[in-house]
Design an enzyme around this catalytic site. Structure first.
Site, PDB file in Angstrom:
ATOM      1  N   HIS A   1      25.187 -27.594  16.577  1.00 38.34           N
ATOM      2  CA  HIS A   1      23.923 -27.818  15.869  1.00 38.34           C
ATOM      3  C   HIS A   1      23.958 -27.317  14.425  1.00 38.34           C
ATOM      4  O   HIS A   1      23.042 -26.625  13.963  1.00 38.34           O
ATOM      5  CB  HIS A   1      22.765 -27.170  16.630  1.00 38.34           C
ATOM      6  CG  HIS A   1      21.436 -27.819  16.381  1.00 38.34           C
ATOM      7  ND1 HIS A   1      20.680 -27.591  15.254  1.00 38.34           N
ATOM      8  CD2 HIS A   1      20.716 -28.692  17.114  1.00 38.34           C
ATOM      9  CE1 HIS A   1      19.553 -28.271  15.301  1.00 38.34           C
ATOM     10  NE2 HIS A   1      19.562 -28.971  16.432  1.00 38.34           N
TER      11      HIS A   1
ATOM     12  N   ASP B   1      16.269 -33.317  22.494  1.00 36.75           N
ATOM     13  CA  ASP B   1      17.437 -32.771  21.807  1.00 36.75           C
ATOM     14  C   ASP B   1      17.770 -31.357  22.254  1.00 36.75           C
ATOM     15  O   ASP B   1      16.921 -30.630  22.775  1.00 36.75           O
ATOM     16  CB  ASP B   1      17.183 -32.737  20.299  1.00 36.75           C
ATOM     17  CG  ASP B   1      17.239 -34.100  19.656  1.00 36.75           C
ATOM     18  OD1 ASP B   1      17.306 -35.110  20.383  1.00 36.75           O
ATOM     19  OD2 ASP B   1      17.190 -34.160  18.407  1.00 36.75           O
TER      20      ASP B   1
ATOM     21  N   HIS C   1      24.788 -34.761  20.008  1.00 38.73           N
ATOM     22  CA  HIS C   1      23.988 -34.023  19.023  1.00 38.73           C
ATOM     23  C   HIS C   1      24.816 -32.927  18.365  1.00 38.73           C
ATOM     24  O   HIS C   1      24.276 -31.902  17.936  1.00 38.73           O
ATOM     25  CB  HIS C   1      22.756 -33.434  19.714  1.00 38.73           C
ATOM     26  CG  HIS C   1      21.653 -33.018  18.786  1.00 38.73           C
ATOM     27  ND1 HIS C   1      21.256 -33.766  17.691  1.00 38.73           N
ATOM     28  CD2 HIS C   1      20.841 -31.917  18.794  1.00 38.73           C
ATOM     29  CE1 HIS C   1      20.256 -33.158  17.078  1.00 38.73           C
ATOM     30  NE2 HIS C   1      19.985 -32.030  17.717  1.00 38.73           N
TER      31      HIS C   1
ATOM     32  N   HIS D   1      12.246 -31.632  22.471  1.00 37.99           N
ATOM     33  CA  HIS D   1      13.409 -30.789  22.737  1.00 37.99           C
ATOM     34  C   HIS D   1      13.357 -30.232  24.154  1.00 37.99           C
ATOM     35  O   HIS D   1      12.275 -29.936  24.668  1.00 37.99           O
ATOM     36  CB  HIS D   1      13.469 -29.628  21.736  1.00 37.99           C
ATOM     37  CG  HIS D   1      13.632 -30.076  20.316  1.00 37.99           C
ATOM     38  ND1 HIS D   1      12.569 -30.530  19.566  1.00 37.99           N
ATOM     39  CD2 HIS D   1      14.729 -30.157  19.527  1.00 37.99           C
ATOM     40  CE1 HIS D   1      13.010 -30.877  18.361  1.00 37.99           C
ATOM     41  NE2 HIS D   1      14.314 -30.652  18.313  1.00 37.99           N
TER      42      HIS D   1
END
Length: 277
Positions: free
Chosen positions: A155, A100, A151, A245
Site C-alpha cells: 500500500h 480495498d 492493490h 474498505h
C-alpha cells in the site's frame, strides 16, 4: 516485515496476450474519465482496535521489501490505459461495490456474509501481504464469485516509487493471488487513487486493467455508520463504482453500513454486479 522465502515463476508470462486481447471487452464495460478526487492521497487510518489481530496496519503499509526479485515481463502491447476506469458504461441501473486493503479476518468475513445473504458479487482489491496471511479468505472470495484484484503489496504511494518497485509491488501480489486461486488478477487499483505512467504500463504488462471509483465512502476515516450509508445512497446512480474498505483500520462501521445500504440499493432497483473479462 516478513518476506516470502520462495519466489515462484509466472505461468507463460501471465498469459499477457490473452488478457490484453480482452481489453476491448473491458472497454465496453467501463468508461475512462479524469482522475478527479481519486488522485488526492489520504492519510493512513489508525491501526485496528481489535485484540490479537495478526496483521496491524503498520505491518503492511509503506514498508520496504527485500529478498525478492520480480519476474521479467515484456512490454505490453497497446492499448495501455492513461487513466483508470471509474464507472460502468451504458449499464442501466447497475452498480459495483468494491472493498480495498484486505483481506482481514476480523472484517472481511462479515462483508462476505452480507454479500452472500443478498446473493450479490463485489470486487476485493487485496494487499499482497494481507493476502499471503489470509489465503483462505481469498479462496472464499473467488469461490463465491467475487472478483479479486491487485492493490499492491504494501500500500505505498505509487508516484514516489521507481518503476522497479512498482513492478515488485504489483508483480508480487499477482503471484500470491495466482498461487492461491490458480489465475492471476485481471484488475488493479492504485493505493490512495494515485496513479502514474509507470503504474499503467506495468499493470498492462501484468495483464491487468486499472479501476478507480465514482463514490468514495471515506469509511477509512471512521465517520460513523450512518454517514457511510448516506454517502452510498446519495451517490448511487447508473454505473457507479463504490469504494469501501475491509482492512487497514477498524472497519466495523463499514461492515455494519453494508448491511444497511445494500438491501436499500436492491429495493431501489439497482443491480449489483462485477466486471467480467
Amino acid at each position: 516485515m516478513k518476506t516470502d522465502q520462495m519466489i515462484p515463476g509466472r505461468r507463460s508470462v501471465l498469459r499477457i496476450a490473452a488478457c490484453l486481447g480482452a481489453a476491448a471487452t473491458a472497454g465496453a464495460l467501463f468508461t475512462e474519465r479524469g482522475p478527479g478526487r481519486a488522485d488526492a492521497p489520504r492519510p493512513a487510518a489508525a491501526p485496528p482496535a481489535v485484540a490479537g489481530a495478526p496483521e496491524k496496519e503498520s505491518a503492511y503499509r509503506l514498508q520496504p521489501m527485500t529478498e525478492y526479485t520480480p519476474p521479467v515481463f515484456r512490454r505490453a502491447l497497446p492499448p495501455v490505459r492513461t487513466r483508470p476506469f471509474e464507472r460502468l458504461a451504458d449499464a442501466g441501473r447497475t452498480m459495483v461495490l468494491t472493498f480495498d486493503d484486505g483481506p482481514d479476518p476480523h472484517y472481511t468475513p462479515g462483508i462476505l456474509r452480507t454479500l452472500r445473504e443478498y446473493d450479490v458479487n463485489a470486487m476485493f482489491f487485496v494487499c499482497g501481504e494481507m493476502a499471503r496471511e489470509n489465503r483462505d479468505l481469498l479462496a472464499e472470495m473467488a469461490g463465491a464469485g467475487h472478483v479479486v484484484g491487485n492493490h499492491t503489496w504494501s500500500h505505498p504511494l505509487i508516484p514516489k516509487l521507481p518503476p522497479s518497485r512498482i513492478r515488485e509491488e504489483l508483480g508480487r501480489t499477482s503471484e500470491v493471488i495466482e498461487q492461491t486461486l490458480g489465475a492471476a488478477p485481471l484488475w488493479y487499483r492504485a493505493p490512495y487513487g494515485a496513479w502514474n505512467k509507470y503504474s499503467f504500463e506495468i499493470g498492462a504488462e501484468l495483464g491487468m486493467e486499472p479501476l478507480a471509483w465514482t463514490v468514495d465512502t471515506l469509511d477509512w476515516a471512521e465517520p460513523g455508520t450512518g454517514t457511510i450509508v448516506r454517502r452510498v445512497l446519495e451517490g448511487a446512480g447508473p454505473g457507479v463504482v463504490v469504494l469501501s474498505h475491509d482492512a487497514g483500520g477498524d472497519r466495523s462501521q463499514s461492515v455494519t453500513a453494508l448491511r444497511s445500504y445494500l438491501p436499500r440499493l436492491l429495493d431501489a432497483g439497482y443491480r449489483i454486479t462485477v466486471p467480467r473479462r
